[in-house]
Design a protein around this motif. Structure first.
Motif, mmCIF file in Angstrom:
data_model
loop_
_atom_site.group_PDB
_atom_site.id
_atom_site.type_symbol
_atom_site.label_atom_id
_atom_site.label_comp_id
_atom_site.label_asym_id
_atom_site.label_seq_id
_atom_site.Cartn_x
_atom_site.Cartn_y
_atom_site.Cartn_z
ATOM 1 N N LYS A 1 -15.015 -10.927 -14.829
ATOM 2 C CA LYS A 1 -14.285 -9.774 -15.336
ATOM 3 C C LYS A 1 -12.957 -9.678 -14.590
ATOM 4 O O LYS A 1 -12.921 -9.784 -13.357
ATOM 5 C CB LYS A 1 -15.055 -8.472 -15.090
ATOM 6 C CG LYS A 1 -16.412 -8.411 -15.755
ATOM 7 C CD LYS A 1 -16.301 -8.101 -17.234
ATOM 8 C CE LYS A 1 -17.678 -7.920 -17.857
ATOM 9 N NZ LYS A 1 -17.618 -7.831 -19.326
ATOM 10 N N VAL A 2 -11.872 -9.501 -15.321
ATOM 11 C CA VAL A 2 -10.560 -9.359 -14.695
ATOM 12 C C VAL A 2 -10.425 -7.955 -14.103
ATOM 13 O O VAL A 2 -10.865 -6.969 -14.706
ATOM 14 C CB VAL A 2 -9.439 -9.629 -15.721
ATOM 15 C CG1 VAL A 2 -8.065 -9.386 -15.102
ATOM 16 C CG2 VAL A 2 -9.532 -11.057 -16.240
ATOM 17 N N LEU A 3 -9.865 -7.889 -12.912
ATOM 18 C CA LEU A 3 -9.649 -6.609 -12.237
ATOM 19 C C LEU A 3 -8.210 -6.498 -11.761
ATOM 20 O O LEU A 3 -7.583 -7.496 -11.399
ATOM 21 C CB LEU A 3 -10.568 -6.483 -11.019
ATOM 22 C CG LEU A 3 -12.067 -6.386 -11.283
ATOM 23 C CD1 LEU A 3 -12.825 -6.401 -9.953
ATOM 24 C CD2 LEU A 3 -12.392 -5.119 -12.067
ATOM 25 N N ILE A 4 -7.706 -5.277 -11.789
ATOM 26 C CA ILE A 4 -6.398 -4.974 -11.235
ATOM 27 C C ILE A 4 -6.669 -4.073 -10.033
ATOM 28 O O ILE A 4 -7.124 -2.936 -10.189
ATOM 29 C CB ILE A 4 -5.494 -4.241 -12.265
ATOM 30 C CG1 ILE A 4 -5.354 -5.071 -13.535
ATOM 31 C CG2 ILE A 4 -4.135 -3.925 -11.649
ATOM 32 C CD1 ILE A 4 -6.318 -4.677 -14.652
ATOM 33 N N ASP A 5 -6.404 -4.607 -8.860
ATOM 34 C CA ASP A 5 -6.758 -3.905 -7.634
ATOM 35 C C ASP A 5 -5.495 -3.340 -6.985
ATOM 36 O O ASP A 5 -4.526 -4.070 -6.752
ATOM 37 C CB ASP A 5 -7.441 -4.910 -6.699
ATOM 38 C CG ASP A 5 -8.172 -4.236 -5.569
ATOM 39 O OD1 ASP A 5 -9.134 -3.505 -5.849
ATOM 40 O OD2 ASP A 5 -7.770 -4.435 -4.411
ATOM 41 N N ILE A 6 -5.504 -2.054 -6.700
ATOM 42 C CA ILE A 6 -4.377 -1.414 -6.008
ATOM 43 C C ILE A 6 -4.907 -0.995 -4.646
ATOM 44 O O ILE A 6 -5.819 -0.162 -4.574
ATOM 45 C CB ILE A 6 -3.860 -0.182 -6.792
ATOM 46 C CG1 ILE A 6 -3.517 -0.579 -8.238
ATOM 47 C CG2 ILE A 6 -2.645 0.427 -6.096
ATOM 48 C CD1 ILE A 6 -3.194 0.615 -9.129
ATOM 49 N N ARG A 7 -4.385 -1.588 -3.587
ATOM 50 C CA ARG A 7 -5.067 -1.451 -2.302
ATOM 51 C C ARG A 7 -4.130 -1.599 -1.105
ATOM 52 O O ARG A 7 -3.128 -2.312 -1.163
ATOM 53 C CB ARG A 7 -6.171 -2.518 -2.219
ATOM 54 C CG ARG A 7 -7.080 -2.454 -0.998
ATOM 55 C CD ARG A 7 -8.302 -3.351 -1.181
ATOM 56 N NE ARG A 7 -9.048 -3.003 -2.394
ATOM 57 C CZ ARG A 7 -9.934 -1.998 -2.456
ATOM 58 N NH1 ARG A 7 -10.234 -1.302 -1.378
ATOM 59 N NH2 ARG A 7 -10.536 -1.740 -3.588
ATOM 60 N N ASP A 8 -4.509 -0.900 -0.033
ATOM 61 C CA ASP A 8 -3.808 -1.046 1.250
ATOM 62 C C ASP A 8 -4.432 -2.179 2.059
ATOM 63 O O ASP A 8 -5.644 -2.396 1.997
ATOM 64 C CB ASP A 8 -3.896 0.250 2.059
ATOM 65 C CG ASP A 8 -2.932 1.306 1.549
ATOM 66 O OD1 ASP A 8 -2.070 0.972 0.725
ATOM 67 O OD2 ASP A 8 -3.035 2.465 1.987
ATOM 68 N N TYR A 9 -3.608 -2.852 2.824
ATOM 69 C CA TYR A 9 -4.036 -3.955 3.678
ATOM 70 C C TYR A 9 -3.648 -3.675 5.119
ATOM 71 O O TYR A 9 -2.853 -2.771 5.398
ATOM 72 C CB TYR A 9 -3.390 -5.270 3.195
ATOM 73 C CG TYR A 9 -4.036 -5.776 1.933
ATOM 74 C CD1 TYR A 9 -3.820 -5.131 0.708
ATOM 75 C CD2 TYR A 9 -4.913 -6.853 1.951
ATOM 76 C CE1 TYR A 9 -4.452 -5.551 -0.458
ATOM 77 C CE2 TYR A 9 -5.548 -7.287 0.790
ATOM 78 C CZ TYR A 9 -5.314 -6.626 -0.401
ATOM 79 O OH TYR A 9 -5.943 -7.032 -1.549
ATOM 80 N N TYR A 10 -4.208 -4.456 6.031
ATOM 81 C CA TYR A 10 -3.814 -4.347 7.437
ATOM 82 C C TYR A 10 -3.830 -5.755 8.024
ATOM 83 O O TYR A 10 -4.407 -6.676 7.439
ATOM 84 C CB TYR A 10 -4.773 -3.431 8.203
ATOM 85 C CG TYR A 10 -6.136 -4.038 8.456
ATOM 86 C CD1 TYR A 10 -7.077 -4.138 7.429
ATOM 87 C CD2 TYR A 10 -6.487 -4.537 9.715
ATOM 88 C CE1 TYR A 10 -8.318 -4.704 7.647
ATOM 89 C CE2 TYR A 10 -7.719 -5.113 9.936
ATOM 90 C CZ TYR A 10 -8.634 -5.186 8.900
ATOM 91 O OH TYR A 10 -9.861 -5.762 9.119
ATOM 92 N N THR A 11 -3.195 -5.909 9.153
ATOM 93 C CA THR A 11 -3.199 -7.199 9.842
ATOM 94 C C THR A 11 -4.180 -7.121 11.001
ATOM 95 O O THR A 11 -4.051 -6.252 11.869
ATOM 96 C CB THR A 11 -1.792 -7.545 10.362
ATOM 97 O OG1 THR A 11 -0.868 -7.446 9.273
ATOM 98 C CG2 THR A 11 -1.742 -8.949 10.925
ATOM 99 N N ASP A 12 -5.181 -7.983 10.999
ATOM 100 C CA ASP A 12 -6.178 -7.939 12.073
ATOM 101 C C ASP A 12 -5.653 -8.627 13.343
ATOM 102 O O ASP A 12 -4.539 -9.143 13.368
ATOM 103 C CB ASP A 12 -7.525 -8.512 11.607
ATOM 104 C CG ASP A 12 -7.503 -10.024 11.432
ATOM 105 O OD1 ASP A 12 -6.501 -10.677 11.800
ATOM 106 O OD2 ASP A 12 -8.499 -10.568 10.915
ATOM 107 N N LYS A 13 -6.473 -8.622 14.385
ATOM 108 C CA LYS A 13 -6.027 -9.150 15.684
ATOM 109 C C LYS A 13 -5.654 -10.627 15.632
ATOM 110 O O LYS A 13 -4.846 -11.107 16.415
ATOM 111 C CB LYS A 13 -7.125 -8.930 16.737
ATOM 112 C CG LYS A 13 -7.247 -7.467 17.140
ATOM 113 C CD LYS A 13 -8.356 -7.265 18.170
ATOM 114 C CE LYS A 13 -8.491 -5.777 18.517
ATOM 115 N NZ LYS A 13 -9.675 -5.518 19.378
#
Lengths: 83, 83
Positions: free
Chosen positions: B31-43
């Motif tokens: 199933k195709v999804l459009i994801d709107i999301r925040d990211y972070y940079t890990d250590k």
């Protein structure tokens, strides 16, 4: 076509995208936000927000509007492929 | 206007809405999804998704596209008011 603004007790404006998924327009600390979020009904029968969602600033919303055609094109590309 | 699709290692297509906030088009269980999301940079310096976000089905995305004008109108109404 079924689009209808409703109001929460806090006078926020929302519309049901589908069952238990809303777009809400409200302000927080004098900033307007567009919230796209899933809800659930708790044991008392009250509809409450879940953690599944995101609050967009007007500039984020504008980004989606400005690039809607290109994003839709990419969605169709994925739907057409065997990815 | 700065719009540029990029690809993750998993060949998902994404575009930066702004720093650490992405729109990603991908498929999950066919199933195709459009994801709107925040990211972070890990250590380790790797960019990872946070829980702040939502995955939209194409029909949800279409709801936003179809009603973009009305939602933008409501946003402007909130911005103009003292709510």
């Amino acid at each position: 076509t079924g689009f209808k603004w409703q109001q929460t007790e806090d006078n926020e404006d929302y519309v049901d995208m589908r069952d238990m998924r809303r777009v809400t327009v409200r302000s927080f600390k004098k900033k307007v936000l567009i919230d796209i979020r899933d809800y659930y009904t708790d044991k008392a029968g009250e509809v409450k927000p879940t953690r599944k969602g995101i609050s967009l600033r007007p500039s984020d919303w504008q980004f989606l509007v400005d690039n809607a055609e290109e994003i839709s094109r990419k969605v169709k590309e994925w739907e057409a492929s065997e990815k």
